[in-house]
Every structure is written in structure tokens, then in C-alpha cells.
Design a protein around this motif. Structure first.
Motif, mmCIF file in Angstrom:
data_model
loop_
_atom_site.group_PDB
_atom_site.id
_atom_site.type_symbol
_atom_site.label_atom_id
_atom_site.label_comp_id
_atom_site.label_asym_id
_atom_site.label_seq_id
_atom_site.Cartn_x
_atom_site.Cartn_y
_atom_site.Cartn_z
ATOM 1 N N ALA A 340 0.793 -1.240 0.055
ATOM 2 C CA ALA A 340 -0.076 0.071 -0.036
ATOM 3 C C ALA A 340 0.772 1.222 0.122
ATOM 4 C CB ALA A 340 -0.745 -0.077 1.204
ATOM 5 N N GLY A 341 1.966 1.086 0.329
ATOM 6 C CA GLY A 341 2.895 2.265 0.140
ATOM 7 C C GLY A 341 3.386 2.762 1.585
ATOM 8 N N PRO A 342 4.300 3.707 1.707
ATOM 9 C CA PRO A 342 4.743 3.924 3.125
ATOM 10 C C PRO A 342 3.895 4.889 3.844
ATOM 11 C CG PRO A 342 6.057 5.144 1.225
ATOM 12 C CD PRO A 342 5.336 3.997 0.462
ATOM 13 N N GLY A 343 2.993 5.835 3.073
ATOM 14 C CA GLY A 343 2.247 6.592 3.931
ATOM 15 C C GLY A 343 1.295 5.749 4.886
ATOM 16 N N VAL A 344 0.370 4.871 3.898
ATOM 17 C CA VAL A 344 -0.435 3.990 4.601
ATOM 18 C C VAL A 344 0.317 3.036 5.482
ATOM 19 C CG1 VAL A 344 -2.275 1.982 4.233
ATOM 20 C CG2 VAL A 344 -2.040 3.922 2.471
ATOM 21 N N ASN A 345 1.330 2.489 5.341
ATOM 22 C CA ASN A 345 1.948 1.750 6.328
ATOM 23 C C ASN A 345 2.365 2.511 7.514
ATOM 24 O OD1 ASN A 345 1.469 -0.638 4.675
ATOM 25 N ND2 ASN A 345 3.707 -0.949 4.504
ATOM 26 N N SER A 346 2.648 3.949 7.515
ATOM 27 C CA SER A 346 3.212 4.466 8.776
ATOM 28 C C SER A 346 2.042 4.882 9.578
ATOM 29 C CB SER A 346 4.089 5.795 8.062
ATOM 30 O OG SER A 346 4.855 5.652 7.149
ATOM 31 N N PHE A 347 0.867 5.033 8.973
ATOM 32 C CA PHE A 347 -0.292 5.373 9.637
ATOM 33 C C PHE A 347 -0.659 4.370 10.469
ATOM 34 C CE2 PHE A 347 -4.589 4.936 10.335
ATOM 35 C CZ PHE A 347 -5.160 6.320 10.879
ATOM 36 N N PHE A 348 -0.717 2.955 9.706
ATOM 37 C CA PHE A 348 -1.057 2.154 10.599
ATOM 38 C C PHE A 348 0.033 1.341 11.534
ATOM 39 C CE2 PHE A 348 -4.287 2.027 7.254
ATOM 40 C CZ PHE A 348 -5.506 1.688 8.020
ATOM 41 N N ALA A 349 1.498 1.676 11.329
ATOM 42 C CA ALA A 349 2.062 1.167 12.089
ATOM 43 C C ALA A 349 2.159 2.276 13.358
ATOM 44 C CB ALA A 349 3.506 1.542 11.524
ATOM 45 N N LEU A 350 1.964 3.556 13.216
ATOM 46 C CA LEU A 350 1.851 4.152 14.367
ATOM 47 C C LEU A 350 0.790 3.846 15.316
ATOM 48 C CD1 LEU A 350 2.845 7.842 13.076
ATOM 49 C CD2 LEU A 350 3.548 6.492 15.244
ATOM 50 N N ALA A 351 -0.492 3.694 14.595
ATOM 51 C CA ALA A 351 -1.592 3.180 15.352
ATOM 52 C C ALA A 351 -1.495 2.122 15.976
ATOM 53 C CB ALA A 351 -2.991 3.298 14.456
ATOM 54 N N SER A 352 -0.819 1.008 15.560
ATOM 55 C CA SER A 352 -0.468 -0.138 16.078
ATOM 56 C C SER A 352 0.406 0.176 17.491
ATOM 57 C CB SER A 352 0.284 -1.180 15.437
ATOM 58 O OG SER A 352 -0.855 -1.280 14.382
ATOM 59 N N MET A 353 1.176 1.100 17.425
ATOM 60 C CA MET A 353 2.107 1.321 18.587
ATOM 61 C C MET A 353 1.165 1.954 19.594
ATOM 62 S SD MET A 353 5.645 2.351 16.714
ATOM 63 C CE MET A 353 6.130 1.326 15.213
ATOM 64 N N ILE A 354 0.391 2.997 19.263
ATOM 65 C CA ILE A 354 -0.331 3.859 20.194
ATOM 66 C C ILE A 354 -1.062 2.893 21.059
ATOM 67 C CG2 ILE A 354 -1.932 5.726 20.554
ATOM 68 C CD1 ILE A 354 -0.708 6.883 17.987
ATOM 69 N N ILE A 355 -1.767 2.060 20.583
ATOM 70 C CA ILE A 355 -2.839 0.866 21.106
ATOM 71 C C ILE A 355 -1.954 0.283 22.435
ATOM 72 C CG2 ILE A 355 -2.429 -1.205 20.179
ATOM 73 C CD1 ILE A 355 -5.561 -0.936 19.646
ATOM 74 N N GLY A 356 -0.618 0.343 22.235
ATOM 75 C CA GLY A 356 -0.087 -0.182 23.696
ATOM 76 C C GLY A 356 -0.114 0.769 24.968
ATOM 77 N N ILE A 357 -0.401 1.919 24.544
ATOM 78 C CA ILE A 357 -0.272 2.925 25.878
ATOM 79 C C ILE A 357 -1.629 2.595 26.516
ATOM 80 C CG2 ILE A 357 -0.502 5.244 26.477
ATOM 81 C CD1 ILE A 357 0.927 5.761 23.713
#
Ligand code: HEM
Ligand SMILES: [Cu+2]
Length: 678
Positions: A340-357
Motif C-alpha cells: 500500500a505504500g509508506p504513507g498507509v503503512n506508517s499510519f497503521f504502524a503508528l496506530a498499532s504502537m499507540i494502542i499499547g499505551i
């Protein structure tokens, strides 16, 4: 004619594998044994009246629990078979096709037919009692939900002896799961079993959403709702929003398979990645659907067994709700490699990390609750404390996987397998077992034995690390998931051997758990108090097992931890309450003034309005089963008969007006007196 017969036989029965012949034989023997016992002890009428037609949430909860434990056994046997095949390079224990079927059914059964009924068991057993209700909002729908789940599970479970199991993985991605590459009925079994049980899950989600919002006892504001019930609410919201995506994905794939549609076939204009997106729009929230209730159990257990109020109640609620929202924003982390490209992947990567909080917030709240508490290390607490390090490791490796570029490396490796087992077992299984030990006395009126509980816990817990820690390393060494055999020169041999030993240790732990259950049925210590753990929430104010109307008088709630405060008000009538650890002196003083009305003894009894039992949910679901069976084998006449049966039961129900009754006051008085609570 004989040619047609053999043709039918090979299509219908799974032939040629001695393991499956063994399964055939044991299924036949067990079925005959059950039929014999029921007939010999004349239990058919009892089974029908007391269980198959019940709409009592407590009994439905027990049936869910039994189903979940049986499915845990089935999924566990699959796991042991796989680990046995992988114990050593070049093993010839399972054939490749059989291995594919086993990892598919293992994953499907564990998530949909073990974890889901296990959480529904806990919902049914605890939620109405915790909020001071007499039943769920829609008891009849509750029975439909159970039987839809049950017949869906049956449909998947018989596939391995009749027709053949699905073998395209528990995610069932096309094109592999499409008509070209998955011949035979196996995939159809998967699609219809999930579809049918999915209807049941949707019903449960709606039911508990409404129950928790509308059926709370007077005075129980949302910020006084026990945390387990909060977690049930959170999971219900997720179910209501997520399951439609699964339904759509399964239905479209079924059209592709049965009707030659091309939703997911590339060359005809469809797109298989659409399936993957739809699947994980459900699939990621699904992991929170099953893990949030486990968090709810831990919250109850930690407070009760530390004899302290939960630390940070409001932040517990807030973090749960944050997870509900965030869990919809991470699904692409399951296929970063889609391109899907770096933009999409970055968004979902960040969201996945934030859910750890928010998850971290909860873990710290549990630790702070334990801090300086008077901790009792009984079985529910043991599983809760055991969960914390598991979840910490699983969470850390999850953040590693959320790094999109790194995931190109770990994707579909054993590192992933180790990660998700660590959170699913460490979270869901530990949580549900903790809940089972915690509420067992409430369900059955006796305790589970602590000595066997310790054996079960330690074998399972140590086996768990022995099994899955080596798999992280195997992942780094390049071992991919879903392989059934590997060469000897990869350097994987020892680690695989260790991992399999761990799996057997976990199996032994499960056996001890079953031993505990059987032992305690005969020898378990009776719970005469109804409150064996000195609990904090309303279910412990009732005798065990609770009478079928639950509360003779609906309690009036004046604070959080309602039952604990009521008990404190009675216990500490003379002493200074403000010195009791974990008790908010303000709310105690307040509740002291209100004490007479809050205690269950106050007020006159009134007749209780209850729903009538009904055989229709069972028959309705049986018709759905026939419908599904017809579609699995493309016997459309049978599917139509099944569908007609479904419609008929629905129409008949709509003409039924006499669906409830009143329990007269004398009967309530008699029941209460028998419990010593006149
Ligand atoms: C009790 C001990 C368990 C053991 C020893 C075990 C072992 C395994 C093994 C060996 C695989 C196959 C890996 C591969 O070849 O790719 C697997 C896959 C899987 N397991 Fe488990 N498992 C256990 C419990 C669970 C539980 C409790 C869940 C879920 C709640 C679960 C969910 C899954 C899923 C979703 C897959 C992936 C299936 C697929 O690739 O399609 N497992 N497990
Ligand atoms: Cu996910």
C-alpha cells in the motif's frame, strides 16, 4: 449404481488416513455412549426441559463454558498433533494436506469456538448478577445466540470426518480459498460455520449492549458499573461494529465459490485484497473482543484478592474505550507487505504502537492495585499474576511487529506465531481460566480444588514459555509459519524439540485442570456463604448457585463496589471506617445512612416477571444447521428445506404472545427460606 455409490462415499467421507479412521471410531463410540447413558438413566426429558429449552442466562453460561472447554480440548489436540509433526526434521507423522487442515481448524476453533464461547460464558454468568438484573434484556435471543453458536461449531467440527476440513488457513484468503484451489466442501464448511455462529455472536453483542445500558439496578450509574461488566460492554460494541464486516466477507466468498461470482478473482475484475481488508476490519477488533473481557476478569480478581479498591477505575474505563476506538485503526498491520505504500503503512504502524499505551495503563493499574494490598494467591489470582509477564513480552514483540519495515522480515515467520500466542493465550486463556475459577462457586455452589489448580497452573505456565520462547528465535532464524516439514541442516532442530516439549507440558496442565473440575464435582468444598472470596460486586450478595430469578429484591446501589460497601457498613457499624484500606470513607458514611434500603433484606416481596422456556431457539438453529449443510454439499433442496424451517419458526414465534409468567410471592419466600434468607 455401485460406481455412483463409491463416488458419493469418497466425496462424503474422508478416506485413507488412519488418524481419521481413529477419529471416526472414537466419535461413534462416544456418541453411542452418550445416547446409552441418557436413555439408561432416562435423562432425555431432563436434558430437554432443563437445558435445551432454557432461557436462563446462568444455565446458558454454563453451556457456553462446557462448549468452550470441549473446544479447547479439540483445538489443543490439533496443536499437539502439529507440534508432534514439527518435533524433528523430516517427520512423517502427518501428511502435508492433513497438516494444512489441522492448522486451519486449530486457528478457527481456538478463536471462534473456544475464545468466543468462553467470553460469552463469563458474560452470561456474571454480567446480569453484577448489575443487579434478573436476566439479560432479551433472554429468548440469548438462547438463539447460544444454539446458533453451537450448531455453527458442530458444522465445522464434523468436517474432518465428513467431507474434509478446510485447509486454507483460519483467515481463508482467496484465491487459495476460492473455487479453483480449494476443491471439495472443506472451505464451504468454514464459510457457513462462521456465518451461522456469527449470527449468534451478533445477537450476544446486541443483547449485552442493551442489558448493560438498560437493566442496571437503581442507583448504578455508569461510573459504578463493575469493571468486568464494563469490559463486556466494550466487547459488545466491538462485536456490533465488527461482525458485519466478517459477514460480508464470508458471504462474498461464498458467492464466489458456489455461484461463480468474481468478487475476489483478479482476472475477472475482482480483487483478493478486498477480502483481506474486510477480514481484518473484523479480525483485529476480534482480538480485542476476546481479550477485553479477560482484562475485565483481571480487574475484578486483582481488587478482590488484594482486598483493595481497583486503582484508577476511571482510567480503566477510559483506556478500554480508547482501545475500542483504536482497534479499528490498525488492521493493515496484518498485511504491511500488501504494497500500500509508506504513507498507509506508517499510519497503521503508528496506530498499532499507540494502542499499547491504554493497555499499559491497565497493567500499571493492576500493579498499583496489588501494591500494599493483602494479596491472597488463590487460583484466580495465580492466573492473573501469571498473565502479566506473558503479556509484557507479547506486547513488546507486538510493538516490534508494528514497525512496518521490520515486519517485512518477520511477516509469516514463527516470530509472529510466538507473539500472537503469547498475547492470546497469556491474555484470553489465562483470563478466562481465572474467571472460571473465580465464578465457579457462583455457578455450581462448590469451589475448585486449590491443590490441583496449582498443578494445572504451573505445568501450563512453565510449558507456555518452553513452547513459545524458542519460536521467537526460530522466527529470527527464518522458520516460516504453516510449514509441515523442514530439512535437518537449518539449525532449527533443538529449538523445535524444546518447543514441542513445552506443548506437551501445557497439555498436561490442561489435563490437571480437567482433573480439578472432575475432582471438585465430587469432593469440592461447598460454598454455603455465597461469598467465598469476600467479593466486592453484587453477584456475591446472592446465594450460590443463585436462584433462577437472581434477586428476590432488586438492590439499590449507592456506590462503586456496591456489595463491599454494604458489607463494610454492616461490619464496621461501630469502628472507624476511614482506617480500612481501600475503602472510601465518604461513600461508606453515605451508604451507612442508606444501609437499610441497600441491604437485600429490606422491602416487601413482589411477584417476579420471568420469561418462559422455549424449544424454538434450538429448533431454529437446527434448521440453520440443515441450511448450512445443504449449501456445504450444494444440495440445494436441503438448503431450501432448512431455510423454510427457519422461516416457519420465526413466523410461529411472531404469533406467540404468551411468553412470560410471574413467580408468586409464596414461591419466592419458600426459595429464599431454603437458602436461609427469609
Ligand atoms: C494451547 C497451546 C497452543 C499450542 C501449542 C498452539 C500451537 C500452534 C501451532 C503449532 C500452530 C501452527 C503454526 C504454523 O504451522 O504456522 C498454531 C497456529 C495458530 N494458533 Fe495456536 N496453539 C495453542 C493455542 C492457541 C490459542 C489459545 C489460540 C487462540 C485463542 C490459537 C490460535 C492460533 C491461530 C489463529 C493460528 C494460526 C492458524 C493459521 O495459520 O491459519 N492457538 N498454533
Ligand atoms: Cu491486528
Amino acid at each position: 449404481m455401485p460406481a455412483a455409490l463409491t463416488n458419493f462415499a469418497t466425496h462424503f467421507f474422508v478416506l485413507g488416513d488412519p488418524l481419521i479412521y481413529g477419529a471416526d471410531a472414537s466419535i461413534i463410540i462416544v456418541s453411542i455412549a452418550i445416547l446409552f447413558v441418557l436413555t439408561y438413566y432416562k435423562k432425555w426429558g431432563w436434558l430437554w426441559r432443563e437445558w435445551l429449552t432454557t432461557v436462563d442466562h446462568k444455565k446458558i453460561g454454563i453451556m457456553y463454558l462446557i462448549a468452550a472447554l470441549l473446544m479447547f480440548f479439540r483445538g489443543g489436540v490439533d496443536a499437539i498433533l502439529m507440534r508432534t509433526q514439527l518435533v524433528w526434521p523430516g517427520m512423517h507423522f502427518l501428511q502435508s494436506e492433513h497438516y494444512n487442515q489441522i492448522f486451519t481448524t486449530h486457528g478457527t476453533i481456538m478463536i471462534l469456538f473456544m475464545a468466543m464461547p468462553f467470553i460469552f460464558a463469563m458474560f452470561n454468568i456474571a454480567v446480569p448478577l453484577q448489575i443487579g438484573a434478573r436476566d439479560v434484556a432479551f433472554p429468548y435471543l440469548n438462547a438463539i445466540s447460544f444454539w446458533m453458536f453451537f450448531f455453527g461449531a458442530m458444522l465445522l467440527n464434523i468436517s474432518f470426518v465428513i467431507g474434509g476440513s478446510p485447509d486454507a488457513g483460519w483467515v481463508s484468503y482467496p484465491p487459495l480459498a476460492g473455487p479453483e484451489y480449494s476443491l471439495g466442501p472443506g472451505e464451504n464448511f468454514y464459510l457457513l460455520a462462521l456465518q451461522i455462529s456469527g449470527i449468534g455472536s451478533m445477537g450476544t453483542g446486541i443483547n449485552f449492549f442493551v442489558t448493560i445500558l438498560k437493566m442496571r439496578a437503581p442507583g448504578m450509574t455508569m461510573m459504578r458499573v463493575p469493571l468486568f461488566t464494563w469490559s463486556a460492554l466494550a466487547a459488545s460494541i466491538l462485536i456490533i461494529l465488527a461482525f458485519p464486516a466478517l459477514t460480508a466477507a464470508l458471504a462474498l466468498l461464498l458467492f464466489d465459490r458456489l455461484a461463480g461470482a468474481h468478487f475476489f478473482t483478479m482476472l475477472a475484475g475482482g480483487n483478493p485484497m478486498m477480502y483481506v481488508n474486510l477480514f481484518w476490519v473484523w479480525g483485529h477488533p476480534e482480538v480485542y473482543i476476546v481479550v477485553l473481557p479477560a482484562f475485565g476478569v483481571f480487574s475484578e480478581v486483582v481488587a478482590t484478592f488484594s482486598r483493595k479498591r481497583t486503582f484508577g477505575y476511571a482510567s480503566m474505563v477510559a483506556s478500554m474505550m480508547a482501545i475500542v476506538v483504536l482497534s479499528y485503526l490498525v488492521w493493515v498491520h496484518h498485511f504491511f507487505t500488501m504494497g500500500a505504500g509508506p504513507g498507509v503503512n506508517s499510519f497503521f504502524a503508528l496506530a498499532s504502537m499507540i494502542i499499547g499505551i491504554p493497555t499499559g495503563v491497565k497493567v500499571f493499574n493492576w500493579l498499583f492495585t496489588m501494591y500494599r494490598g493483602r494479596i491472597r494467591m488463590t487460583a484466580p489470582m495465580l492466573w492473573t499474576v501469571g498473565f502479566i509477564p506473558n503479556f509484557a513480552i507479547g506486547g513488546a514483540t507486538g510493538v516490534m511487529l508494528a514497525v512496518a519495515p521490520a515486519d517485512y522480515q518477520y511477516h509469516n515467520s514463527y516470530f509472529l506465531i510466538a507473539h500472537f500466542h503469547q498475547v492470546l493465550i497469556g491474555g484470553v486463556v489465562y483470563g478466562m481460566i481465572a474467571g472460571m475459577y473465580y465464578w465457579w462457586p457462583k455457578m455450581f455452589g462448590h469451589m475448585l480444588d486449590e491443590r490441583w489448580a496449582r498443578h494445572a497452573f504451573w505445568w501450563f505456565n512453565i510449558g507456555f514459555y518452553v513452547c513459545f520462547v524458542p519460536q521467537y528465535l526460530l522466527g529470527f532464524m527464518g522458520m516460516t509459519r504453516r510449514i509441515y516439514v523442514y530439512p535437518a541442516n537449518m539449525g532449527w532442530n533443538t529449538l523445535n524439540l524444546v518447543s514441542t516439549v513445552g506443548a506437551y507440558m501445557m497439555g498436561l496442565g490442561f489435563i490437571f485442570l480437567v482433573v480439578d473440575v472432575v475432582y471438585s464435582v465430587f469432593r469440592g468444598q461447598r460454598d454455603k456463604t455465597g461469598d467465598p472470596w469476600d467479593g466486592r460486586t453484587l453477584e456475591w450478595s446472592l446465594p450460590s448457585p443463585a436462584p433462577h430469578y437472581n434477586f428476590a429484591r432488586i438492590p439499590v446501589v449507592t456506590s462503586r463496589d456496591a456489595w463491599w460497601i454494604m458489607k463494610e457498613a454492616r461490619r464496621k457499624d461501630t469502628t472507624d471506617v476511614s482506617t480500612t484500606p481501600g475503602v472510601d470513607s465518604v461513600s461508606v458514611t453515605k451508604s451507612k445512612q442508606n444501609a437499610p434500603q441497600t441491604l437485600a433484606q429490606a422491602g416487601k416481596l413482589k411477584p417476579i416477571h420471568m420469561p418462559k422456556d422455549s424449544g424454538r431457539p434450538f429448533i431454529l438453529s437446527l434448521c440453520f444447521f440443515l441450511f448450512g449443510w445443504g449449501l456445504v454439499f450444494e444440495w440445494y433442496w436441503l438448503a431450501i428445506i432448512g431455510l423454510l424451517g427457519v422461516l416457519t419458526t420465526l413466523v410461529l414465534r411472531s404469533f406467540e404472545t404468551d411468553t412470560s409468567y410471574h413467580i408468586p410471592v409464596e414461591e419466592i419466600e419458600k426459595t429464599e427460606a431454603a437458602y436461609g434468607r427469609a
